[in-house]
Motif scaffolding. Structure first.
Motif, PDB file in Angstrom:
ATOM      1  N   LYS A 203     -33.214  42.113   0.314  1.00  0.00           N
ATOM      2  CA  LYS A 203     -33.550  42.871   1.512  1.00  0.00           C
ATOM      3  C   LYS A 203     -32.784  44.190   1.535  1.00  0.00           C
ATOM      4  O   LYS A 203     -33.342  45.237   1.850  1.00  0.00           O
ATOM      5  N   ALA A 204     -31.510  44.145   1.186  1.00  0.00           N
ATOM      6  CA  ALA A 204     -30.703  45.364   1.151  1.00  0.00           C
ATOM      7  C   ALA A 204     -31.248  46.352   0.122  1.00  0.00           C
ATOM      8  O   ALA A 204     -31.292  47.555   0.367  1.00  0.00           O
ATOM      9  N   GLN A 205     -31.682  45.854  -1.036  1.00  0.00           N
ATOM     10  CA  GLN A 205     -32.255  46.725  -2.061  1.00  0.00           C
ATOM     11  C   GLN A 205     -33.542  47.363  -1.557  1.00  0.00           C
ATOM     12  O   GLN A 205     -33.801  48.530  -1.812  1.00  0.00           O
ATOM     13  N   ARG A 206     -34.366  46.608  -0.869  1.00  0.00           N
ATOM     14  CA  ARG A 206     -35.621  47.146  -0.328  1.00  0.00           C
ATOM     15  C   ARG A 206     -35.350  48.247   0.682  1.00  0.00           C
ATOM     16  O   ARG A 206     -36.050  49.241   0.726  1.00  0.00           O
ATOM     17  N   ASN A 207     -34.340  48.052   1.532  1.00  0.00           N
ATOM     18  CA  ASN A 207     -34.050  49.019   2.587  1.00  0.00           C
ATOM     19  C   ASN A 207     -33.425  50.297   2.063  1.00  0.00           C
ATOM     20  O   ASN A 207     -33.455  51.301   2.741  1.00  0.00           O
ATOM     21  N   THR A 208     -32.850  50.276   0.853  1.00  0.00           N
ATOM     22  CA  THR A 208     -32.249  51.486   0.300  1.00  0.00           C
ATOM     23  C   THR A 208     -33.061  52.064  -0.842  1.00  0.00           C
ATOM     24  O   THR A 208     -32.813  53.166  -1.270  1.00  0.00           O
ATOM     25  N   GLY A 209     -34.047  51.350  -1.321  1.00  0.00           N
ATOM     26  CA  GLY A 209     -34.769  51.747  -2.525  1.00  0.00           C
ATOM     27  C   GLY A 209     -36.047  52.519  -2.297  1.00  0.00           C
ATOM     28  O   GLY A 209     -37.088  52.162  -2.795  1.00  0.00           O
ATOM     29  N   GLY A 210     -36.015  53.602  -1.511  1.00  0.00           N
ATOM     30  CA  GLY A 210     -37.196  54.446  -1.364  1.00  0.00           C
ATOM     31  C   GLY A 210     -38.287  53.786  -0.564  1.00  0.00           C
ATOM     32  O   GLY A 210     -38.292  52.604  -0.311  1.00  0.00           O
ATOM     33  N   GLY A 211     -39.236  54.604  -0.134  1.00  0.00           N
ATOM     34  CA  GLY A 211     -40.350  54.097   0.630  1.00  0.00           C
ATOM     35  C   GLY A 211     -39.989  53.816   2.081  1.00  0.00           C
ATOM     36  O   GLY A 211     -40.855  53.589   2.892  1.00  0.00           O
ATOM     37  N   GLY A 212     -38.713  53.871   2.415  1.00  0.00           N
ATOM     38  CA  GLY A 212     -38.281  53.649   3.783  1.00  0.00           C
ATOM     39  C   GLY A 212     -38.218  54.957   4.536  1.00  0.00           C
ATOM     40  O   GLY A 212     -38.761  55.969   4.113  1.00  0.00           O
TER      41      GLY A 212
ATOM     42  N   GLY B 239     -31.158  37.521   6.532  1.00  0.00           N
ATOM     43  CA  GLY B 239     -32.450  37.840   5.937  1.00  0.00           C
ATOM     44  C   GLY B 239     -33.556  37.760   6.954  1.00  0.00           C
ATOM     45  O   GLY B 239     -33.510  36.962   7.875  1.00  0.00           O
ATOM     46  N   GLY B 240     -34.563  38.586   6.811  1.00  0.00           N
ATOM     47  CA  GLY B 240     -35.741  38.470   7.647  1.00  0.00           C
ATOM     48  C   GLY B 240     -36.544  37.265   7.185  1.00  0.00           C
ATOM     49  O   GLY B 240     -36.389  36.790   6.072  1.00  0.00           O
ATOM     50  N   TYR B 241     -37.415  36.759   8.019  1.00  0.00           N
ATOM     51  CA  TYR B 241     -38.073  35.505   7.690  1.00  0.00           C
ATOM     52  C   TYR B 241     -39.065  35.599   6.553  1.00  0.00           C
ATOM     53  O   TYR B 241     -39.484  34.605   6.028  1.00  0.00           O
ATOM     54  N   SER B 242     -39.438  36.801   6.122  1.00  0.00           N
ATOM     55  CA  SER B 242     -40.399  36.876   5.024  1.00  0.00           C
ATOM     56  C   SER B 242     -39.785  37.426   3.750  1.00  0.00           C
ATOM     57  O   SER B 242     -40.489  37.782   2.827  1.00  0.00           O
ATOM     58  N   SER B 243     -38.453  37.514   3.691  1.00  0.00           N
ATOM     59  CA  SER B 243     -37.853  38.188   2.556  1.00  0.00           C
ATOM     60  C   SER B 243     -37.962  37.443   1.239  1.00  0.00           C
ATOM     61  O   SER B 243     -37.710  38.018   0.197  1.00  0.00           O
ATOM     62  N   GLY B 244     -38.387  36.189   1.239  1.00  0.00           N
ATOM     63  CA  GLY B 244     -38.485  35.468  -0.019  1.00  0.00           C
ATOM     64  C   GLY B 244     -39.859  35.497  -0.635  1.00  0.00           C
ATOM     65  O   GLY B 244     -40.034  35.153  -1.789  1.00  0.00           O
ATOM     66  N   GLY B 245     -40.858  35.933   0.088  1.00  0.00           N
ATOM     67  CA  GLY B 245     -42.219  35.824  -0.425  1.00  0.00           C
ATOM     68  C   GLY B 245     -42.858  37.159  -0.701  1.00  0.00           C
ATOM     69  O   GLY B 245     -42.212  38.182  -0.810  1.00  0.00           O
ATOM     70  N   SER B 246     -44.164  37.134  -0.797  1.00  0.00           N
ATOM     71  CA  SER B 246     -44.930  38.336  -1.075  1.00  0.00           C
ATOM     72  C   SER B 246     -44.927  39.258   0.127  1.00  0.00           C
ATOM     73  O   SER B 246     -45.006  38.818   1.258  1.00  0.00           O
ATOM     74  N   ARG B 247     -44.860  40.529  -0.096  1.00  0.00           N
ATOM     75  CA  ARG B 247     -44.897  41.498   0.991  1.00  0.00           C
ATOM     76  C   ARG B 247     -46.246  42.213   1.034  1.00  0.00           C
ATOM     77  O   ARG B 247     -46.358  43.309   1.551  1.00  0.00           O
ATOM     78  N   GLY B 248     -47.254  41.618   0.440  1.00  0.00           N
ATOM     79  CA  GLY B 248     -48.581  42.172   0.543  1.00  0.00           C
ATOM     80  C   GLY B 248     -48.753  43.488  -0.181  1.00  0.00           C
ATOM     81  O   GLY B 248     -49.491  44.352   0.266  1.00  0.00           O
ATOM     82  N   GLY B 249     -48.045  43.709  -1.279  1.00  0.00           N
ATOM     83  CA  GLY B 249     -48.214  44.934  -2.048  1.00  0.00           C
ATOM     84  C   GLY B 249     -47.485  46.119  -1.458  1.00  0.00           C
ATOM     85  O   GLY B 249     -47.817  47.257  -1.730  1.00  0.00           O
ATOM     86  N   TYR B 250     -46.484  45.884  -0.626  1.00  0.00           N
ATOM     87  CA  TYR B 250     -45.756  46.972   0.018  1.00  0.00           C
ATOM     88  C   TYR B 250     -45.203  47.962  -1.003  1.00  0.00           C
ATOM     89  O   TYR B 250     -45.266  49.153  -0.791  1.00  0.00           O
ATOM     90  N   GLY B 251     -44.680  47.464  -2.117  1.00  0.00           N
ATOM     91  CA  GLY B 251     -44.101  48.347  -3.132  1.00  0.00           C
ATOM     92  C   GLY B 251     -45.147  49.223  -3.806  1.00  0.00           C
ATOM     93  O   GLY B 251     -44.825  50.271  -4.354  1.00  0.00           O
ATOM     94  N   ASP B 252     -46.415  48.824  -3.754  1.00  0.00           N
ATOM     95  CA  ASP B 252     -47.470  49.603  -4.379  1.00  0.00           C
ATOM     96  C   ASP B 252     -48.051  50.649  -3.439  1.00  0.00           C
ATOM     97  O   ASP B 252     -48.830  51.491  -3.867  1.00  0.00           O
ATOM     98  N   ARG B 253     -47.704  50.591  -2.186  1.00  0.00           N
ATOM     99  CA  ARG B 253     -48.264  51.498  -1.189  1.00  0.00           C
ATOM    100  C   ARG B 253     -47.657  52.895  -1.360  1.00  0.00           C
ATOM    101  O   ARG B 253     -46.465  53.036  -1.607  1.00  0.00           O
ATOM    102  N   PRO B 254     -48.445  53.952  -1.174  1.00  0.00           N
ATOM    103  CA  PRO B 254     -47.883  55.306  -1.250  1.00  0.00           C
ATOM    104  C   PRO B 254     -46.955  55.553  -0.063  1.00  0.00           C
ATOM    105  O   PRO B 254     -47.039  54.845   0.948  1.00  0.00           O
ATOM    106  N   PRO B 255     -46.082  56.556  -0.161  1.00  0.00           N
ATOM    107  CA  PRO B 255     -45.175  56.848   0.955  1.00  0.00           C
ATOM    108  C   PRO B 255     -45.967  57.155   2.227  1.00  0.00           C
ATOM    109  O   PRO B 255     -47.061  57.718   2.168  1.00  0.00           O
ATOM    110  N   ARG B 256     -45.423  56.785   3.342  1.00  0.00           N
ATOM    111  CA  ARG B 256     -46.081  56.990   4.619  1.00  0.00           C
ATOM    112  C   ARG B 256     -46.185  58.475   4.947  1.00  0.00           C
ATOM    113  O   ARG B 256     -45.231  59.227   4.750  1.00  0.00           O
TER     114      ARG B 256
END
Length: 137
Positions: free
Chosen positions: A45-54, A83-100
């Motif tokens: 979760k920490a890596q996701r929050n600091t790793g771009g796209g945010g 951890g948030g309740y969905s941090s262990g599973g699929s995020r629905g392709g969030y990493g593939d989404r273009p920047p907002r």
């Protein structure tokens, strides 16, 4: 009622307890069993929050994700460890989404330029990060 189960983390290989309360919580929401231990979930979760796209510090919309710090807790041993309740599973392709797409607007309070993740409409106030934070407090 469920009983505590011991699961093995897919990342670090250590065993962790999947409590009966956690199992009930996951089942209520239709989630699959966690694949990672609480510390590996928190690390991801920490890596996701600091790793771009945010969203950066200059944006009025802050820190994406489902929860910012807690997750579910039922007093005596519910879902925990930050951890948030969905941090262990699929995020629905969030990493593939273009920047907002971000839009520039003039802060209704101080007049500075603010970048916001929505198209401002006339008649509705828009605030920069600092003014937004002050109004929420």
């Amino acid at each position: 009622m469920s009983t505590d189960r011991t699961l093995t983390c897919a990342d670090c290989g250590q065993e962790f307890v999947f409590t009966a309360n956690e199992q009930d919580f996951y089942a209520e929401r239709g989630f699959s069993d966690p694949r990672r231990c609480p510390s590996c979930r928190a690390q991801r979760k920490a890596q996701r929050n600091t790793g771009g796209g945010g969203y950066g510090a200059s944006d009025s919309y802050s820190s994406g994700g489902y929860s910012s710090g807690g997750g579910y807790s039922s007093g005596g041993g519910g879902y925990s460890s930050g951890g948030g309740y969905s941090s262990g599973g699929s995020r629905g392709g969030y990493g593939d989404r273009p920047p907002r797409e971000m839009f520039e607007a003039t802060c209704s309070s101080c007049g500075n330029v603010a970048k916001v993740p929505f198209r401002p409409t006339s008649g509705k106030p828009v605030y920069c990060t600092d003014c937004f934070s002050k109004r929420r407090a």
